[in-house]
Enzyme design. Sequence first.
Site, PDB file in Angstrom:
ATOM      1  N   GLN A  92       1.949  -6.050  -3.266  1.00 54.22           N
ATOM      2  CA  GLN A  92       2.397  -6.086  -1.858  1.00 54.22           C
ATOM      3  C   GLN A  92       3.713  -5.297  -1.728  1.00 54.22           C
ATOM      4  O   GLN A  92       3.943  -4.390  -2.501  1.00 54.22           O
ATOM      5  CB  GLN A  92       2.566  -7.517  -1.358  1.00 54.22           C
ATOM      6  CG  GLN A  92       1.269  -8.283  -1.197  1.00 54.22           C
ATOM      7  CD  GLN A  92       0.731  -8.861  -2.482  1.00 54.22           C
ATOM      8  OE1 GLN A  92       1.426  -9.569  -3.188  1.00 54.22           O
ATOM      9  NE2 GLN A  92      -0.519  -8.588  -2.799  1.00 54.22           N
ATOM     10  N   GLY A 120      -4.498  -4.267  -3.808  1.00 55.54           N
ATOM     11  CA  GLY A 120      -5.489  -3.224  -4.119  1.00 55.54           C
ATOM     12  C   GLY A 120      -4.693  -1.998  -4.514  1.00 55.54           C
ATOM     13  O   GLY A 120      -4.074  -1.372  -3.667  1.00 55.54           O
ATOM     14  N   HIS A 121      -4.636  -1.718  -5.802  1.00 60.33           N
ATOM     15  CA  HIS A 121      -3.815  -0.608  -6.295  1.00 60.33           C
ATOM     16  C   HIS A 121      -4.727   0.508  -6.785  1.00 60.33           C
ATOM     17  O   HIS A 121      -5.547   0.295  -7.684  1.00 60.33           O
ATOM     18  CB  HIS A 121      -2.903  -1.088  -7.431  1.00 60.33           C
ATOM     19  CG  HIS A 121      -1.898  -2.117  -6.973  1.00 60.33           C
ATOM     20  ND1 HIS A 121      -0.967  -2.679  -7.798  1.00 60.33           N
ATOM     21  CD2 HIS A 121      -1.674  -2.658  -5.738  1.00 60.33           C
ATOM     22  CE1 HIS A 121      -0.211  -3.526  -7.109  1.00 60.33           C
ATOM     23  NE2 HIS A 121      -0.635  -3.543  -5.855  1.00 60.33           N
ATOM     24  N   ASP A 129       0.804  -1.220   0.000  1.00 60.27           N
ATOM     25  CA  ASP A 129       0.000   0.000   0.000  1.00 60.27           C
ATOM     26  C   ASP A 129       0.841   1.276   0.000  1.00 60.27           C
ATOM     27  O   ASP A 129       0.435   2.310   0.533  1.00 60.27           O
ATOM     28  CB  ASP A 129      -0.964   0.028   1.203  1.00 60.27           C
ATOM     29  CG  ASP A 129      -1.889  -1.171   1.215  1.00 60.27           C
ATOM     30  OD1 ASP A 129      -2.269  -1.627   0.123  1.00 60.27           O
ATOM     31  OD2 ASP A 129      -2.217  -1.667   2.312  1.00 60.27           O
ATOM     32  N   LYS A 178       1.901   2.227  -5.047  1.00 57.53           N
ATOM     33  CA  LYS A 178       2.451   1.680  -6.294  1.00 57.53           C
ATOM     34  C   LYS A 178       1.535   1.972  -7.480  1.00 57.53           C
ATOM     35  O   LYS A 178       1.991   2.314  -8.560  1.00 57.53           O
ATOM     36  CB  LYS A 178       2.645   0.160  -6.156  1.00 57.53           C
ATOM     37  CG  LYS A 178       3.608  -0.237  -5.048  1.00 57.53           C
ATOM     38  CD  LYS A 178       3.674  -1.741  -4.860  1.00 57.53           C
ATOM     39  CE  LYS A 178       2.402  -2.363  -4.347  1.00 57.53           C
ATOM     40  NZ  LYS A 178       2.058  -2.045  -2.954  1.00 57.53           N
TER      41      LYS A 178
HETATM   42  P1  GDP Z   1      -0.746   0.391  -3.552  1.00 57.23           P
HETATM   43  O1  GDP Z   1      -1.334  -0.885  -3.080  1.00 57.23           O
HETATM   44  O2  GDP Z   1       0.719   0.471  -3.280  1.00 57.23           O
HETATM   45  O3  GDP Z   1      -1.069   0.700  -4.984  1.00 57.23           O
HETATM   46  O4  GDP Z   1      -1.395   1.540  -2.670  1.00 57.23           O
HETATM   47  P2  GDP Z   1      -2.973   1.681  -2.299  1.00 57.23           P
HETATM   48  O5  GDP Z   1      -3.695   2.124  -3.505  1.00 57.23           O
HETATM   49  O6  GDP Z   1      -3.458   0.474  -1.603  1.00 57.23           O
HETATM   50  O7  GDP Z   1      -2.906   2.814  -1.189  1.00 57.23           O
HETATM   51  C1  GDP Z   1      -2.379   4.074  -1.456  1.00 57.23           C
HETATM   52  C2  GDP Z   1      -3.455   5.134  -1.200  1.00 57.23           C
HETATM   53  O8  GDP Z   1      -2.846   6.393  -1.107  1.00 57.23           O
HETATM   54  C3  GDP Z   1      -4.461   5.257  -2.313  1.00 57.23           C
HETATM   55  O9  GDP Z   1      -5.681   5.634  -1.766  1.00 57.23           O
HETATM   56  C4  GDP Z   1      -3.887   6.370  -3.189  1.00 57.23           C
HETATM   57  O10 GDP Z   1      -4.882   7.055  -3.922  1.00 57.23           O
HETATM   58  C5  GDP Z   1      -3.305   7.257  -2.131  1.00 57.23           C
HETATM   59  N1  GDP Z   1      -2.095   8.014  -2.532  1.00 57.23           N
HETATM   60  C6  GDP Z   1      -1.087   7.638  -3.334  1.00 57.23           C
HETATM   61  N2  GDP Z   1      -0.104   8.562  -3.308  1.00 57.23           N
HETATM   62  C7  GDP Z   1      -0.497   9.527  -2.459  1.00 57.23           C
HETATM   63  C8  GDP Z   1       0.115  10.737  -1.957  1.00 57.23           C
HETATM   64  O11 GDP Z   1       1.228  11.098  -2.295  1.00 57.23           O
HETATM   65  N3  GDP Z   1      -0.623  11.462  -1.051  1.00 57.23           N
HETATM   66  C9  GDP Z   1      -1.867  11.088  -0.636  1.00 57.23           C
HETATM   67  N4  GDP Z   1      -2.501  11.860   0.250  1.00 57.23           N
HETATM   68  N5  GDP Z   1      -2.458   9.969  -1.084  1.00 57.23           N
HETATM   69  C10 GDP Z   1      -1.778   9.185  -1.959  1.00 57.23           C
HETATM   70  P1  IMO Z   2      -0.926  -4.159  -2.231  1.00 55.27           P
HETATM   71  O1  IMO Z   2      -0.446  -4.758  -3.532  1.00 55.27           O
HETATM   72  C1  IMO Z   2      -0.991  -4.529   2.125  1.00 55.27           C
HETATM   73  C2  IMO Z   2      -1.034  -8.592   3.755  1.00 55.27           C
HETATM   74  C3  IMO Z   2      -2.285  -8.979   4.504  1.00 55.27           C
HETATM   75  C4  IMO Z   2      -1.707  -9.955   5.520  1.00 55.27           C
HETATM   76  C5  IMO Z   2      -0.625 -10.666   4.713  1.00 55.27           C
HETATM   77  C6  IMO Z   2      -1.072 -12.005   4.126  1.00 55.27           C
HETATM   78  O2  IMO Z   2      -2.197  -3.431  -2.316  1.00 55.27           O
HETATM   79  O3  IMO Z   2       0.186  -3.406  -1.609  1.00 55.27           O
HETATM   80  P2  IMO Z   2      -2.628 -12.652   2.073  1.00 55.27           P
HETATM   81  O4  IMO Z   2      -4.067 -12.342   1.796  1.00 55.27           O
HETATM   82  O5  IMO Z   2      -1.682 -12.179   1.025  1.00 55.27           O
HETATM   83  O6  IMO Z   2      -2.409 -14.095   2.415  1.00 55.27           O
HETATM   84  O7  IMO Z   2      -2.308 -11.836   3.440  1.00 55.27           O
HETATM   85  O8  IMO Z   2      -0.277  -9.787   3.668  1.00 55.27           O
HETATM   86  N1  IMO Z   2      -1.264  -8.094   2.375  1.00 55.27           N
HETATM   87  C7  IMO Z   2      -1.202  -6.798   2.038  1.00 55.27           C
HETATM   88  N2  IMO Z   2      -1.022  -5.698   2.794  1.00 55.27           N
HETATM   89  N3  IMO Z   2      -1.116  -4.415   0.783  1.00 55.27           N
HETATM   90  C8  IMO Z   2      -1.266  -5.514   0.017  1.00 55.27           C
HETATM   91  O9  IMO Z   2      -1.254  -5.463  -1.335  1.00 55.27           O
HETATM   92  C9  IMO Z   2      -1.368  -6.772   0.640  1.00 55.27           C
HETATM   93  N4  IMO Z   2      -1.564  -8.031   0.200  1.00 55.27           N
HETATM   94  C10 IMO Z   2      -1.481  -8.828   1.259  1.00 55.27           C
HETATM   95  O10 IMO Z   2      -2.879  -7.861   5.120  1.00 55.27           O
HETATM   96  O11 IMO Z   2      -1.059  -9.246   6.548  1.00 55.27           O
HETATM   97 MG    MG Z   3      -2.868  -1.560  -1.826  1.00 54.29          MG
END
Ligand code: GDP
Ligand code: IMO
Ligand code: MG
Length: 424
Positions: A224, A39-40, A12, A15
């Site tokens: 991840q 979840g991207h 999270d 990415k």
């Molecule tokens: P990922 O799994 O690495 O793609 O990240 P996620 O999408 O799960 O979580 C990142 C969250 O932060 C999302 O809601 C993005 O829209 C938000 N986001 C990404 N970059 C920034 C930033 O620089 N500032 C803020 N405030 N939000 C951001």
């Molecule tokens: P993105 O790509 C954050 C974590 C889960 C749990 C552990 C194992 O959005 O960064 P799993 O379901 O893979 O067997 O869970 O890994 N986890 C993540 N945490 N971002 C993710 O993906 C994750 N995918 C799995 O919360 O701790």
């Molecule tokens: Mg994510």
Amino acid sequence: MNSCIVGLQWGDEGKGKIVDILAENHDIVVRYNGGANAGHTVVVGDDKFALHLLPSGAIRPNIICVIANAVVVDPETLLEEIETLAQKNITLTHRLLISENAHIVLDYHKKEDRLREESLGKYKLGTTIQGIGPCYADKVGRSHALRMCDLRDLKNLRAKLHTITDYKNKIFAALYNSEPISPDKIFEKCKSYADKLLPFTTDTTEFLHRSIAAGKSVLFEGAQGTLLDIDHGTFPFVTSSNSSALGISTGSGVPVKMLDKFIGVAKAYSTRVGAGPFPTEQDNQIGQYIRDKGSEYGTTTGRPRRCGWFDAVAVSYSITIGAIDSVALMHLDTLTGLNEVKICRAYEINGKEISFFPANTTKLAQANPIYETVTGWQDDITDVKDFHDLPTNAQNYVVLIEEMTGKPVTIIGVGPKRAQTIFR
Ligand code: GDP
Ligand code: IMO
Ligand code: MG
């Protein structure tokens, strides 16, 4: 130019946003690990997309999207995603390629994931319940595994499903006193997956090598983060795939030798979802401030994310094993308003100062962070376009992270939108 985007923390990191931005300069975006546990998020104008299986390049109409061998594909989630994008007039026709070797996540994997987590009580891992662990376990176990190519031979698939469900149902009944699953129901679903997904299914390794030879540029999108890597993360509190840069070759069939640029993504603080050691965690008002301001709730599960200070020991480890060239530092805006901001520069474990991330998770759980404290900044930075226009304290904070990690921060996130990005 072939590049990769890899998470340097526990996932999270942002990415999705960076992949979407950098995809503009690439032809192909490849997911090489994980499944719908990812979840991207990609924000384009007023639209917010949460992608679980499709590469985050999908939003750009000219990008070829590849789901490579080591991804575990949940056909239901993938079809929903394709449909959601179609409703926004974004079509994947002729530009989505799914590896025929990719394993399939079916209902019994999700059921197994849920039942196992429930049975573990306070020892649960806190998985996303997307069937990831059970599907990868079947892959390594081989005899009960199903891949995308198995959807091509429905007669054989039906027989295999009977064998698999026979085995799984015995476990469900004996260990969990749970209802059996019907092979016929799963088979009917698989028939529909075959109709809808086989047109996208191919030899993606051959495609990637052919494309690279033809001069196309490829962006590899890690799911991840490095610290969740099955072999190099904080085991057992990890996911079941190689989510570090080390997973690119085995996951996609493209040797890392063919990559030119390794970009690591980190947040300006740390977050973690699920269980496991987290030395810089702030289970207090600071953590709550970051959670509220950064909207730190899971993209896949909606769970509140655990929040804490930036951990330079952990990030430096991820940089080392990923041979990371430069860092994208996200969510700098989220730290605005704090009087002081901390960075963990070393751990104290059993009276000793340690600056290398311990391989042993039990040791990590005993680590007391040693912090460097810097003064915070109060001015809103969400519209800043140039590094030198950031408040001096915010600039100092970024420079300190560069000093501690030894790598340049070349991209800074100051908000979720494409335009809220500073390039240096
Ligand atoms: P990922 O799994 O690495 O793609 O990240 P996620 O999408 O799960 O979580 C990142 C969250 O932060 C999302 O809601 C993005 O829209 C938000 N986001 C990404 N970059 C920034 C930033 O620089 N500032 C803020 N405030 N939000 C951001
Ligand atoms: P993105 O790509 C954050 C974590 C889960 C749990 C552990 C194992 O959005 O960064 P799993 O379901 O893979 O067997 O869970 O890994 N986890 C993540 N945490 N971002 C993710 O993906 C994750 N995918 C799995 O919360 O701790
Ligand atoms: Mg994510």
